[in-house]
Design a protein around this motif. Structure first.
Motif, PDB file in Angstrom:
ATOM      1  N   ILE A   1       6.013  15.509  14.571  1.00  0.00           N
ATOM      2  CA  ILE A   1       7.160  14.864  13.916  1.00  0.00           C
ATOM      3  C   ILE A   1       7.311  13.463  14.512  1.00  0.00           C
ATOM      4  O   ILE A   1       6.798  13.185  15.592  1.00  0.00           O
ATOM      5  N   GLU A   2       8.030  12.596  13.806  1.00  0.00           N
ATOM      6  CA  GLU A   2       8.145  11.201  14.214  1.00  0.00           C
ATOM      7  C   GLU A   2       8.855  11.036  15.562  1.00  0.00           C
ATOM      8  O   GLU A   2       9.591  11.923  16.000  1.00  0.00           O
ATOM      9  N   SER A   3       8.657   9.858  16.136  1.00  0.00           N
ATOM     10  CA  SER A   3       9.260   9.550  17.434  1.00  0.00           C
ATOM     11  C   SER A   3      10.788   9.538  17.356  1.00  0.00           C
ATOM     12  O   SER A   3      11.373   9.278  16.309  1.00  0.00           O
TER      13      SER A   3
ATOM     14  N   THR B   1       0.829  -1.210   0.000  1.00  0.00           N
ATOM     15  CA  THR B   1       0.000   0.000   0.000  1.00  0.00           C
ATOM     16  C   THR B   1       0.858   1.252   0.000  1.00  0.00           C
ATOM     17  O   THR B   1       0.563   2.226  -0.678  1.00  0.00           O
ATOM     18  N   LYS B   2       1.945   1.225   0.762  1.00  0.00           N
ATOM     19  CA  LYS B   2       2.835   2.388   0.817  1.00  0.00           C
ATOM     20  C   LYS B   2       3.778   2.462  -0.374  1.00  0.00           C
ATOM     21  O   LYS B   2       4.429   3.462  -0.585  1.00  0.00           O
ATOM     22  N   ARG B   3       3.903   1.347  -1.103  1.00  0.00           N
ATOM     23  CA  ARG B   3       4.923   1.173  -2.140  1.00  0.00           C
ATOM     24  C   ARG B   3       6.299   1.401  -1.522  1.00  0.00           C
ATOM     25  O   ARG B   3       7.107   2.187  -2.008  1.00  0.00           O
TER      26      ARG B   3
ATOM     27  N   SER C   1      15.699  12.045   1.435  1.00  0.00           N
ATOM     28  CA  SER C   1      14.585  12.121   0.491  1.00  0.00           C
ATOM     29  C   SER C   1      13.325  11.468   1.053  1.00  0.00           C
ATOM     30  O   SER C   1      12.253  11.596   0.496  1.00  0.00           O
ATOM     31  N   HIS C   2      13.466  10.801   2.198  1.00  0.00           N
ATOM     32  CA  HIS C   2      12.341  10.091   2.798  1.00  0.00           C
ATOM     33  C   HIS C   2      11.183  11.021   3.145  1.00  0.00           C
ATOM     34  O   HIS C   2      10.036  10.625   3.132  1.00  0.00           O
ATOM     35  N   TYR C   3      11.510  12.259   3.494  1.00  0.00           N
ATOM     36  CA  TYR C   3      10.463  13.159   3.997  1.00  0.00           C
ATOM     37  C   TYR C   3      10.197  14.314   3.035  1.00  0.00           C
ATOM     38  O   TYR C   3       9.738  15.369   3.438  1.00  0.00           O
ATOM     39  N   ALA C   4      10.538  14.107   1.769  1.00  0.00           N
ATOM     40  CA  ALA C   4      10.563  15.235   0.845  1.00  0.00           C
ATOM     41  C   ALA C   4       9.201  15.572   0.259  1.00  0.00           C
ATOM     42  O   ALA C   4       8.439  14.684  -0.095  1.00  0.00           O
TER      43      ALA C   4
ATOM     44  N   PRO D   1       4.160   1.914   9.969  1.00  0.00           N
ATOM     45  CA  PRO D   1       4.967   3.064   9.563  1.00  0.00           C
ATOM     46  C   PRO D   1       4.043   4.283   9.469  1.00  0.00           C
ATOM     47  O   PRO D   1       2.838   4.158   9.702  1.00  0.00           O
ATOM     48  N   SER D   2       4.595   5.432   9.124  1.00  0.00           N
ATOM     49  CA  SER D   2       3.748   6.605   8.906  1.00  0.00           C
ATOM     50  C   SER D   2       2.840   6.345   7.690  1.00  0.00           C
ATOM     51  O   SER D   2       3.225   5.646   6.754  1.00  0.00           O
ATOM     52  N   ALA D   3       1.629   6.924   7.738  1.00  0.00           N
ATOM     53  CA  ALA D   3       0.602   6.598   6.738  1.00  0.00           C
ATOM     54  C   ALA D   3       0.716   7.478   5.503  1.00  0.00           C
ATOM     55  O   ALA D   3      -0.209   8.191   5.128  1.00  0.00           O
ATOM     56  N   ASN D   4       1.901   7.440   4.878  1.00  0.00           N
ATOM     57  CA  ASN D   4       2.100   8.150   3.619  1.00  0.00           C
ATOM     58  C   ASN D   4       2.740   7.192   2.644  1.00  0.00           C
ATOM     59  O   ASN D   4       3.321   6.189   3.047  1.00  0.00           O
ATOM     60  N   ARG D   5       2.665   7.511   1.350  1.00  0.00           N
ATOM     61  CA  ARG D   5       3.384   6.708   0.359  1.00  0.00           C
ATOM     62  C   ARG D   5       4.878   6.879   0.589  1.00  0.00           C
ATOM     63  O   ARG D   5       5.308   7.933   1.063  1.00  0.00           O
TER      64      ARG D   5
ATOM     65  N   ILE E   1       5.548  13.157   2.332  1.00  0.00           N
ATOM     66  CA  ILE E   1       5.523  13.877   3.615  1.00  0.00           C
ATOM     67  C   ILE E   1       4.615  13.119   4.585  1.00  0.00           C
ATOM     68  O   ILE E   1       3.532  12.678   4.218  1.00  0.00           O
ATOM     69  N   SER E   2       5.034  12.999   5.838  1.00  0.00           N
ATOM     70  CA  SER E   2       4.227  12.277   6.824  1.00  0.00           C
ATOM     71  C   SER E   2       2.926  13.025   7.106  1.00  0.00           C
ATOM     72  O   SER E   2       2.891  14.252   7.092  1.00  0.00           O
ATOM     73  N   PRO E   3       1.844  12.275   7.378  1.00  0.00           N
ATOM     74  CA  PRO E   3       0.550  12.895   7.617  1.00  0.00           C
ATOM     75  C   PRO E   3       0.327  13.233   9.088  1.00  0.00           C
ATOM     76  O   PRO E   3       0.561  12.409   9.961  1.00  0.00           O
TER      77      PRO E   3
END
Ligand code: TXA
Ligand code: MG
Length: 286
Positions: free
Chosen positions: A169-171, A47-49, A213-216, A133-137, A141-143
């Protein structure tokens, strides 16, 4: 029965049946599956690819349940008692029964107790661990709002509404599987952890998946200590520019992803962001 309980029971049933749920935590929204069901966990990656070798964080109700998944030594127990529920993920030796799908085949596991009433209620109804994980592709950007999650998965996702994430922001990720090391800076600063761990090495091996690039956002993003001047410079070059000014670190953390989502949609050529000031949360934001 309150609405929150009814919704949580519904979400728990969906998890038991191998489904995915997007749910709120105090940091960001997570995309969760039953951590004991490898087929369900694989659905997260599809789902996240997201590349499947990335390890996931398992979310549990309390320290007692965490000990079902991971081996805690004295230091880990003390940290759990001090910071859980809260935005601290501990990396610890995993128990034998934990599936490779969850840990990416590692002998360690990432685990935390989220501090959000809805997440707590879902965990209470579900009575198991939720790998999320965070619910973004992958790469997005994290939701931090339910609307972000909905926009990220236009084909639909089982979405539990829980308002805006308080931390934003993430833990913080603390590796206790070897010499204590900070794998990802977050809301909880290294200085708060060091009374328990001793001096923290910042790790040479960052958490898999925490590359830049993970959070771009999609729009090109520049960091500048002088955002107004930088904006003027690029506007003079004929570029359209949006600026993200630094705020007090705690507010900046809470607003960061929301602002990036908003600015990313403006369709400008460039985003210019001012780095956060200060240590602790400031480091995590930057
Ligand atoms: O705040 C958070 O941590 C959010 C909410 C949903 O809990 N979750 C989150 O998950 O940020 P994710 O998958 O986007 O980031 C988890 C990070 C990844 O960089 C992953 O590599 C690292 O945790 N991680 C998980 N298990 C690990 C392990 N056993 N060893 C090293 N790193 C691990
Ligand atoms: Mg993420």
């Amino acid at each position: 029965m309150t609405d929150m309980t009814a919704e949580s029971q519904f979400a728990a049933k969906h998890l038991r049946e191998g489904g995915l749920i997007a749910f709120p935590t105090e940091t960001v929204y997570g995309l969760g599956a039953d951590a004991a069901n490898p087929l369900a966990v694989r659905r997260i990656f599809a789902t996240k690819r997201r590349p499947t070798q990335h390890p996931l964080i398992v979310h549990v109700r309390n320290l007692e349940e965490a000990e079902h998944w991971a081996q805690f030594d004295r230091v880990a127990q003390k940290l759990a008692k001090a910071f859980w529920p809260g935005p601290l993920t501990l990396i610890l030796p995993r128990r034998k029964h934990v599936h490779d799908e969850v840990t990416g085949g590692l002998h360690t596991i990432g685990i935390r107790v989220p501090d959000h009433p809805m997440a707590q209620e879902i965990l209470r109804c579900f009575k198991g661990g939720i790998a999320a994980p965070s619910a973004n592709r992958f790469g997005g950007i994290s939701p931090t709002t339910a609307a972000h999650v909905a926009a990220e998965f236009p084909d639909g996702v089982f979405l539990v509404e829980g308002g805006e994430c308080r931390v934003g922001i993430e833990s913080t990720i603390l590796d206790l599987s070897g010499p204590p090391a900070l794998l990802r800076p977050g809301w909880i600063a290294a200085q708060e952890l060091e009374p328990y761990t001793g001096p923290l090495g910042s790790s040479n091996t960052p958490a898999p998946g925490s590359h830049d690039s993970h959070y771009a956002p999609h729009t090109c993003l520049l960091l500048s200590e002088h955002p107004a001047e930088a904006a003027e410079h690029w506007r003079n070059q004929g570029r359209s520019v949006a600026v993200l000014h630094a705020m007090k670190p705690a507010i900046y953390a809470m607003m960061l992803y929301k602002e990036l989502h908003r600015l990313d949609k403006l369709g400008v050529d460039l985003l210019i962001a001012e780095p956060a000031k200060g240590s602790g949360v400031g480091i995590a934001i930057n």
